[in-house]
Design an enzyme around this catalytic site. Sequence first.
Site, short mmCIF file in Angstrom:
data_model
loop_
_atom_site.label_atom_id
_atom_site.label_comp_id
_atom_site.label_asym_id
_atom_site.label_seq_id
_atom_site.Cartn_x
_atom_site.Cartn_y
_atom_site.Cartn_z
CB THR A 49 -2.89 -3.13 -5.35
OG1 THR A 49 -3.20 -4.16 -4.39
CG2 THR A 49 -4.17 -2.70 -6.05
CB CYS A 50 1.73 -3.28 -3.06
SG CYS A 50 0.72 -2.40 -1.86
CG ASN A 51 -1.20 -5.12 0.40
OD1 ASN A 51 -0.12 -5.66 0.66
ND2 ASN A 51 -1.58 -3.99 0.97
CB SER A 104 -7.44 -2.84 2.98
OG SER A 104 -8.12 -2.48 1.81
CD GLN A 111 -4.29 5.38 0.45
OE1 GLN A 111 -4.81 4.52 1.16
NE2 GLN A 111 -3.73 6.47 0.93
CD GLN A 115 -4.42 0.77 -4.93
OE1 GLN A 115 -5.06 0.02 -4.19
NE2 GLN A 115 -3.11 0.97 -4.77
N GLY A 186 5.65 7.83 -8.74
CA GLY A 186 4.23 7.53 -8.90
C GLY A 186 3.40 7.96 -7.70
CG MET A 188 3.45 3.83 -2.39
SD MET A 188 2.26 4.07 -1.04
CE MET A 188 1.10 2.75 -1.41
#
Length: 415
Positions: A49-51, A104, A111, A115, A186, A188
């Site tokens: 994921t982005c994180n 998170s 979210q 994922q 997408g 997000m």
Amino acid sequence: MQLTAVGLNHQTAPLSIREKLAFAAAALPKAVRNLARSNAATEAVILSTCNRTELYCVGDSEEIIRWLADYHSLPIEEIRPYLYALDMQETVRHAFRVACGLDSMVLGEPQILGQIKDAVRVAQEQESMGKKLNALFQKTFSVAKEVRTDTAVGENSVSMASASVKLAEQIFPDIGDLNVLFIGAGEMIELVATYFAAKSPRLMTVANRTLARAQELCDKLGVNAEPCLLSDLPAILHDYDVVVSSTASQLPIVGKGMVERALKQRQSMPLFMLDLAVPRDIEAEVGDLNDAYLYTVDDMVNIVQSGKEARQKAAAAAETLVSEKVAEFVRQQQGRQSVPLIKALRDEGEKARKQVLENAMKQLAKGATAEEVLERLSVQLTNKLLHSPTQTLNKAGEEDKDLVHAVAQIYHLDK
């Protein structure tokens, strides 16, 4: 091979490192299949994921780190300082905490659970999961549901999507006067666009690789939304006050030169740009330009912390529940691992029983009394069952205290 997790996240690595280790969605099926068939692991799930980028595996953590470095063509020394490698119990706890939103950037955000489910679905489709990972994630989803139902950890959570609007409002007084450009179509972007749409901007445009997907999102957003292609960006960028980008591209889509040209045409009007992609869609050098306000996922930390204090109180209850569930899962797994040993032990006992019973029947046939046969049978059975433990203890002596303690526990002699 044992259950393990190798990875990095927003707490251990900056965006500049995370984007190097991200897996593109299109490449994920082949990557997880490759990992599960490598020398590093026999089972694998890749969460990207982005994180965070995390590899949940049944395998050797050092080999998994080596595989990760090789896959991304990076020196292992460059990424090792940012990685964590967890043992079995730590992996279980980590998986539970991540799914519950306790790990998170936005405490309690929902979210991440979706994922993880997507990552597991991809792994299942590639047949890269076995009994251990299936058991782990089945329990993970159950725990996440229970935590979110029984605690308030996810309440008042400020999502990355809603925070995007809050950030834009710090620069522009009225979203209703703005033209907003979304790059990508997408999940997000759809979430962010929905929040912006609620503020009724003057114009919304969705730029995507395919016009059909862009149009599909525009239809959801309303009448003041229109689609365009990514190739149109250089010609239209100057028309927009807000740009939000989140694609799966492995290379930047918006370069410094493109933004410089747009700013000249805007004549000192500010341009707010939010890059939620990992790897980044917008070149980092854009942030050096006057009148360009570029933010990345790492810049969102302060905004998404709103309401964190209340959620932290709920998180304490969630952490307690997670600890209970970790202990429960570990006990279950250890019990399952003992099943073959228990069966072998019972088989040996049955073998000994049959041998002494056969001897007893022969003695009875020869005319021995029942009392004599029973006495001899009980002595023989006792000797057979205790011979191996006694012999092992004699060899171990007092040097192997763990073994001595284990035998004492087995026969309840430690009371």
